[in-house]
Design an enzyme around this catalytic site. Sequence first.
Site, PDB file in Angstrom:
ATOM      1  N   SER A  97      -4.923   0.338  11.296  1.00 57.27           N
ATOM      2  CA  SER A  97      -4.289   0.228   9.976  1.00 57.27           C
ATOM      3  C   SER A  97      -3.098   1.530   9.810  1.00 57.27           C
ATOM      4  CB  SER A  97      -4.925   0.285   8.960  1.00 57.27           C
ATOM      5  OG  SER A  97      -4.290   0.739   7.745  1.00 57.27           O
ATOM      6  N   CYS A 143       0.675  -1.352  -0.100  1.00 55.22           N
ATOM      7  CA  CYS A 143      -0.136  -0.128   0.109  1.00 55.22           C
ATOM      8  C   CYS A 143       0.807   1.377  -0.271  1.00 55.22           C
ATOM      9  CB  CYS A 143      -1.094  -0.153   1.237  1.00 55.22           C
ATOM     10  SG  CYS A 143      -2.152  -1.473   1.300  1.00 55.22           S
TER      11      CYS A 143
END
Length: 568
Positions: A480, A203
Amino acid sequence: MSNDSNNNQNNLNLRKHSSQVVDGVECAPARAMLRAVGFTDEDFKKPQVGIASTWANVTPCNMHIDGLARDAESGVNAAGGKGVIFNTITISDGIANGTEGMKYSMVSREIIADSIEAVAGCEGFDGLIAIGGCDKNMPGCIMGLARLNRPSIFVYGGSIQPGKGHTDVISVFEAVGQHAKGELNEIQVKQIEEVAIPGPGSCGGMYTANTMASAIEALGMSLPGSSAQDAVSQEKQDDCTRAGEAVLNLLRLDIKPRDIMTKAAFENAIKVVIVLGGSTNAVLHLIGMARTVDVDLSLDDFVRIGKETPLLADLRPSGKYMMSELVAIGGIQPLMKRMLDAGMLDGSCLTVTGKTLAENLANVQDYPADQQIIMPFDAPIKKDSHLVILKGNLASEGSVAKITGKEGLRFEGPARVFEGEEGAMAGILNGEVQAGEVVVIRGEGPKGGPGMREMLKPTSAIMGKGLGQSVALITDGRFSGGSHGFVVGHVTPEAFEGGLIGLVNTGDRISIDAVSREITLHVDEAELATRRANWTRPAPKYTRGVLAKYARLVSSASTGALTDVNLD
């Protein structure tokens, strides 16, 4: 003596664990097994290097790692060793987020460490390379290498390219909240979904994967530059090939993970994480990695270091830029050179190059003069750490907040309590959560969840609903690396263990102060005593299988959520 004889003798000297498959008639069965997978007579004389690949098609972070493992194998073989590829697992946080499946995420870190230890310990590899590309498999790889303490290198799989319109996976999560607010229709959400993740790689912001890759490089366990390379690039392939050569050098020098992973090296890693604006998960993982090599690292170290270390990087999720843009201006090596020159890093720490950190950085060039990603020391985004360790009656053993200053430094409001993530998500999307409230999500700790799910969906929904500046969120779960806003996680003791977070009622006032580093439930002691007397431990949610086993073994989040520390 011929060169071939010299090379054979050198290789024999490096072969410390694989000798059982070389000498004597009694080793014939082992040699026969290895002949079947491609070994020759000459290969039996070489040091064996296990290459732990986290390849899988369950996530774009790892879908390309099979090729990188073959590059590493070529590097080992060209340097005079014998590479042997084996697999370990990975899971996808992005797919599992917000579901029951996310409970397996932190569990996977322990499984990865266990599996690397098991395979390498059984097969007797002399050295190891581990290639990881997602949040849990990176610390899991390091922990597995550290347990074995054989010459080892970690290689990062690399970062993804931005999606169309400068989007990434977090853009999709936040689009869900924007849809709930009425700002986006279903077609617009689908358009973002279709372009945000264009191919292989981790990511794209300074989320947990890039945070941990940077931390591991700063720790000295990756080759210089490994943390800041595009997943699909010649640089990343070369990084893997060089790792094959470097691990043979580590064998010759007899340098092992415990020689590299010292307290000073962990302090270097913490400082780099702070300067980059890294994920709260770094606290959990660095403490876990340190304790695996018996280094005493605690929340107090993050407090001490955080007071003197500024946030300089304007990177997502709280900033503007993506990792690919940092890669384009030189990655983290120029930043570390600046930090070293400023006296912020210990340059004497040993690294996997066989040289010290200072030696590695000696000839690194600075960033281009016109770059806008890394701020100068005299104009930081925040003068001290964004990773704020909070204590108080609501977190007597500690909690971890991610506060860049953009969210404000203090929040006080009435609690809105949810038992678990699903209820909180529904409450946010249906309008139950109001501006000014402190969302409390409990029962999500390592033991109580079990598995300590990350609250990416709720934090993204809060942002998408436009409540990012007016709502705080606390949890005994975690976040996260893509989460941002006024958020506090890792609250310990967790609710399942009788922590005060389990006694909060909707409407109770909670204050969070990032300056005084306190998180307080404003309920008088007499009332709390009554609530404690009426509290009973919830029944375990799982009684068989890996989640039940994890819940029985795992330590507190404040000590790294490890499963191999409560065995005596």
